[in-house]
Design an enzyme around this catalytic site. Structure first.
Site, PDB file in Angstrom:
ATOM      1  N   ASP A 137      78.883   9.799 -28.620  1.00 45.27           N
ATOM      2  CA  ASP A 137      78.438  10.327 -29.917  1.00 45.27           C
ATOM      3  C   ASP A 137      79.615  11.011 -30.597  1.00 45.27           C
ATOM      4  OD1 ASP A 137      75.777   9.479 -29.690  1.00 45.27           O
ATOM      5  OD2 ASP A 137      75.191  11.297 -28.629  1.00 45.27           O
ATOM      6  N   ASP A 155      72.846   4.959 -33.431  1.00 44.50           N
ATOM      7  CA  ASP A 155      71.705   5.839 -33.680  1.00 44.50           C
ATOM      8  C   ASP A 155      71.286   5.788 -35.146  1.00 44.50           C
ATOM      9  OD1 ASP A 155      71.873   6.638 -31.010  1.00 44.50           O
ATOM     10  OD2 ASP A 155      73.095   8.396 -31.488  1.00 44.50           O
TER      11      ASP A 155
END
Length: 176
Positions: A137, A155
């Site tokens: 991330d 995402d």
């Protein structure tokens, strides 16, 4: 004259048949584009940042390198390792189901666009789990000291796809 009309109809129907059969492949190509973009940005971040490093971009957005061993919002991140394989298998199963949906609902553009986004995002995160053992991330939005959990391109695609699925269903219900 009748002979002229027949071939035209045959050509039109065969062109429509080709379009129907090619559509799922085009949607899968779109999902592949999402995977490529997701993996490209993750590789750039992994090569440019140390774990935990954060670089401000704007007053409300940073680039950061963090790992997520769990699911959304680090759900089950500390579960001991089994979650890596559970979420990998789950992502692959969801991907297979979405491919089946793409072949089944070829004429529904918004639906196919939405599930293609979800497919690309799911595959992008599955690749991370297989290659790194966690999801990479790097997008960090914040305001007044509060940081939204970091996330990535995959995402984003999954979230936008889910919202579009809801919009598509609401439109379908409204038409009926």
């Amino acid at each position: 004259m009748a002979a002229t009309s027949r071939p035209a109809r045959s050509r039109a129907s065969s062109a429509a048949a080709r379009k129907r059969t090619a559509t799922p492949l085009l949607w899968m190509a779109f999902a592949l584009l999402v995977v490529v973009l997701d993996q490209f940005f993750k590789i750039v971040i992994v090569r440019s940042f140390s774990y935990g490093e954060s670089r401000p971009v704007t007053s409300f957005f940073n680039l950061v390198l963090v790992y997520n061993k769990g699911a959304a919002f680090s759900f089950l991140a500390d579960a001991g390792g089994w979650q890596r394989w559970f979420f990998t298998v789950l992502g692959l199963a969801v991907g297979a189901f979405i491919i089946w949906l793409l072949f089944r609902h070829t004429g529904q553009r918004m639906f196919c666009f939405a599930v293609s986004l979800v497919l690309g995002g799911a595959v992008g995160n599955v690749i991370d789990r297989i290659v790194y053992g966690h999801v990479v991330d790097f997008l960090d939005f914040h305001m007044r000291g509060y940081h939204w959990p970091a996330f990535n391109v995959a995402d984003c695609a999954i979230t936008v796809g889910a919202v579009l699925l809801i919009v598509d269903e609401l439109r379908r219900v409204r038409r009926q």
